[in-house]
Write a protein that holds these residues in place. Structure first.
Motif, PDB file in Angstrom:
ATOM      1  N   PHE A 211     -10.634   0.809  38.777  1.00 28.22           N
ATOM      2  CA  PHE A 211      -9.929   1.128  40.020  1.00 28.22           C
ATOM      3  C   PHE A 211     -10.145   2.579  40.464  1.00 28.22           C
ATOM      4  CE2 PHE A 211      -7.641  -2.607  38.539  1.00 28.22           C
ATOM      5  CZ  PHE A 211      -7.493  -3.335  39.727  1.00 28.22           C
ATOM      6  N   SER A 212     -11.040   3.279  39.780  1.00 29.64           N
ATOM      7  CA  SER A 212     -11.320   4.664  40.143  1.00 29.64           C
ATOM      8  C   SER A 212     -12.167   4.739  41.406  1.00 29.64           C
ATOM      9  CB  SER A 212     -12.037   5.374  38.994  1.00 29.64           C
ATOM     10  OG  SER A 212     -12.462   6.659  39.388  1.00 29.64           O
ATOM     11  N   ALA A 319     -13.500  11.547  29.060  1.00 32.21           N
ATOM     12  CA  ALA A 319     -13.148  10.297  29.738  1.00 32.21           C
ATOM     13  C   ALA A 319     -11.639  10.065  29.729  1.00 32.21           C
ATOM     14  CB  ALA A 319     -13.869   9.125  29.077  1.00 32.21           C
ATOM     15  N   SER A 320     -10.987  10.331  28.608  1.00 35.91           N
ATOM     16  CA  SER A 320      -9.549  10.090  28.496  1.00 35.91           C
ATOM     17  C   SER A 320      -8.763  10.936  29.490  1.00 35.91           C
ATOM     18  CB  SER A 320      -9.066  10.388  27.064  1.00 35.91           C
ATOM     19  OG  SER A 320      -9.674   9.526  26.132  1.00 35.91           O
ATOM     20  N   PHE A 321      -9.055  12.235  29.532  1.00 38.52           N
ATOM     21  CA  PHE A 321      -8.317  13.121  30.436  1.00 38.52           C
ATOM     22  C   PHE A 321      -8.801  12.993  31.874  1.00 38.52           C
ATOM     23  CE2 PHE A 321      -7.288  14.933  26.355  1.00 38.52           C
ATOM     24  CZ  PHE A 321      -5.982  15.387  26.515  1.00 38.52           C
ATOM     25  N   GLY A 322     -10.096  12.700  32.056  1.00 42.26           N
ATOM     26  CA  GLY A 322     -10.624  12.554  33.406  1.00 42.26           C
ATOM     27  C   GLY A 322     -10.117  11.310  34.115  1.00 42.26           C
ATOM     28  N   LEU A 323      -9.860  10.246  33.353  1.00 47.03           N
ATOM     29  CA  LEU A 323      -9.424   8.983  33.950  1.00 47.03           C
ATOM     30  C   LEU A 323      -7.911   8.844  34.026  1.00 47.03           C
ATOM     31  CD1 LEU A 323     -11.960   6.572  32.205  1.00 47.03           C
ATOM     32  CD2 LEU A 323     -11.928   7.161  34.633  1.00 47.03           C
ATOM     33  N   LEU A 324      -7.198   9.427  33.057  1.00 46.91           N
ATOM     34  CA  LEU A 324      -5.755   9.175  32.958  1.00 46.91           C
ATOM     35  C   LEU A 324      -4.889  10.421  33.136  1.00 46.91           C
ATOM     36  CD1 LEU A 324      -5.783   6.723  29.901  1.00 46.91           C
ATOM     37  CD2 LEU A 324      -5.711   6.144  32.328  1.00 46.91           C
ATOM     38  N   GLY A 325      -5.494  11.571  33.394  1.00 47.14           N
ATOM     39  CA  GLY A 325      -4.701  12.777  33.537  1.00 47.14           C
ATOM     40  C   GLY A 325      -4.254  13.319  32.191  1.00 47.14           C
ATOM     41  N   VAL A 326      -3.408  14.363  32.221  1.00 47.31           N
ATOM     42  CA  VAL A 326      -3.014  15.022  30.977  1.00 47.31           C
ATOM     43  C   VAL A 326      -2.170  14.110  30.100  1.00 47.31           C
ATOM     44  CG1 VAL A 326      -1.732  16.939  29.963  1.00 47.31           C
ATOM     45  CG2 VAL A 326      -3.125  17.319  32.004  1.00 47.31           C
TER      46      VAL A 326
END
Length: 494
Positions: A211-212, A319-326
């Motif tokens: 959904f990005s 990927a974790s922080f880029g897709l889901l924020g902090v």
């Protein structure tokens, strides 16, 4: 996106179709008591519910392998996903099913004991050494990897300055406790929750990619790319891809872990769900991380740069922080960190049990457990000082070589029982060729021979091994150890 969904659907279909076929060939008996009932000791042989055993099995086998391996394999392009699907259904899940069910049929025995029974004492001694070496390498990898990831996370997100050494000591301290306490006190109680977190985290990250608005799931790849080697560093696909992606397709480490849950499974009818099914679950996780690696960075050159600047751990972090924020990134990242920790402790636990079987030391007494475990942790602590990249290379080859031995053990079992042995013999032949070719061709670990010479030699070696296993096994006849006991009806659990 369509390619990814097709691969996931193929794995699920493989569980219901080919998994049922493998189960039929093996021949389960729901009335035969499992070791969880016949050898209950309150320490390692403890009956647990099927759902709990499945989630623990999934965590036991899913270290950083189904994440780091597929990320490195993604450098070859979408062809990596094809290997994950085919390898998982026809090799990895079959390997895990037989490593678990043969342990059930042999009183919860570890893989060296099983190998010795069907391939001879020479194979048993070889596997005792090889399994211990592999498990120590796994334990070290699964200390160093999470220690480094946690250190980076804490230092980047807080004002603290935590050292790598501190995290290594903390993880080792936990491993010592988890290795010697009864299996239902920590592993059986908390790991099912961690297993659920692992599944939630993986699905959450894949949903975020789907959904990005900035990332398209494998949008720039064509159908022809699925069957091509796109590695930007011009690395050959054969045989390296099949060593690089291990835990997401086939992994010998799983053969050392399956007996842990074979000692806790309540009925043979649960074997396909627990062993074959957990491998399918790991295959889905591997597909997710392979797809994320192929999607998040836009192209393979950018992915290669990310790997060069911090290894696969850097890819996970970005990927974790880029897709889901902090907040979401911290949760997802911790979900990844949990994987190696929950496999590292069971690696040392398996080592303890293998040594105990070899020296015939009963493990009910805490003193005996410490006697087996302490030397392993001392050696593991020393190995943490070796460069991680060197340890990882040796781990990959040792891992797949152990898988080869387990597959040939399963073939010998099927041959003795006059059953369709090709379901294990064919993947055994393929992986034997892969390992032989790799060690002959690789200039760092092996002999540095030309790839053509290595491949032909690997094939010839495989044919010789195949002929040997068939010769020593076919028509020999065999009786399961459990058949020597009087079968009693047991409750079938869901």
């Amino acid at each position: 996106m369509l390619w990814f969904l097709t691969c996931v659907a193929a794995l699920i279909g493989g569980y219901f179709i080919y998994g049922a076929f493998v189960e039929k060939v093996f021949g389960i008996n729901e009335k035969r008591q499992t070791p969880a009932h016949t050898k209950t000791d309150g320490v390692d042989y403890v009956p647990m519910s099927t759902k709990k055993v499945y989630l623990v099995q999934l965590l036991n086998i899913a270290g950083v392998g189904p994440i780091f391996g597929p990320i490195m394999g993604a450098l070859y392009g979408p062809a990596a996903m094809l290997w994950i699907v085919i390898g998982c259904i026809f090799a990895g899940a079959v390997h895990d099913y037989f490593s678990g069910m043969l342990s059930v049929r042999n009183g919860g025995a570890s893989v060296p004991t099983i190998t010795g029974r069907y391939l001879g004492n020479g194979a048993k001694h070889f596997m005792n050494i090889f399994a211990i070496v592999l498990l120590l390498l796994v334990g070290v990898v699964f200390v160093s990897a999470p220690a480094g990831m946690i250190t980076n996370l804490v230092n980047d997100q807080t004002s603290l300055n935590v050292s790598m050494t501190t995290m290594v000591i903390a993880i080792f301290a936990y491993y010592i406790i988890a290795t010697i306490v009864p299996v239902d006190k920590i592993i059986g109680r908390f790991y099912p929750l961690f297993g659920a977190l692992l599944i939630f985290m993986s699905v959450g990250l894949m949903t975020a990619v789907a959904f990005s608005s900035e990332h398209t799931v494998m949008g720039d790849f064509q159908v022809s790319d699925m069957f091509s080697n796109l590695n930007p560093n011009d690395m050959p696909l054969w045989p390296a891809l099949f060593i690089t992606i291990a835990c997401g397709a086939i992994s010998g480490f799983h053969a050392t872990q399956s007996p842990l849950m074979a000692r806790c499974m309540e009925n043979e009818t649960n074997g396909r769900f627990v062993f074959y099914g957990a491998m399918i679950g790991e295959g889905v996780i591997a597909l997710i991380w392979c797809a994320i690696a192929l999607s998040f960075f836009g192209n393979l050159d950018a992915l290669s740069e990310a790997v060069s600047n911090g290894g696969p751990g850097n890819v996970v972090y970005s990927a974790s922080f880029g897709l889901l924020g902090v907040f979401g990134g911290v949760i997802a990242f911790l979900g990844v960190v949990i994987l190696p920790i929950t496999s590292g402790d069971t690696a040392f636990r398996s080592s303890r049990l293998i040594l105990a079987e070899y020296f015939n030391v009963d493990q009910k007494a805490l003193r005996n457990r410490l006697m087996m475990a302490v030397p392993l942790f001392v050696i593991g602590g020393i190995l943490t000082q070796v460069d991680f990249g060197v340890i990882w290379r040796y781990f990959g080859f040792a891992n797949q070589s152990t898988a080869v031995m387990m597959l040939w053990t399963a073939s010998a079992y099927l041959l003795r029982h006059n059953k369709l042995h090709w379901i294990t013999t064919i993947p055994a032949m393929f992986m034997t060729t892969v390992c032989a070719t790799f060690i002959l061709n690789n200039s760092t670990l092996g002999f540095g021979l030309p790839i053509q010479v290595s491949t032909v030699s690997g094939i010839l070696f495989t044919l010789a091994v195949t002929a040997y296993v068939i010769k020593i096994s076919k028509g020999k006849g065999d009786t399961d150890l459990a058949d020597e006991e009087k079968p009693q009806a047991v409750k079938k659990t869901a």
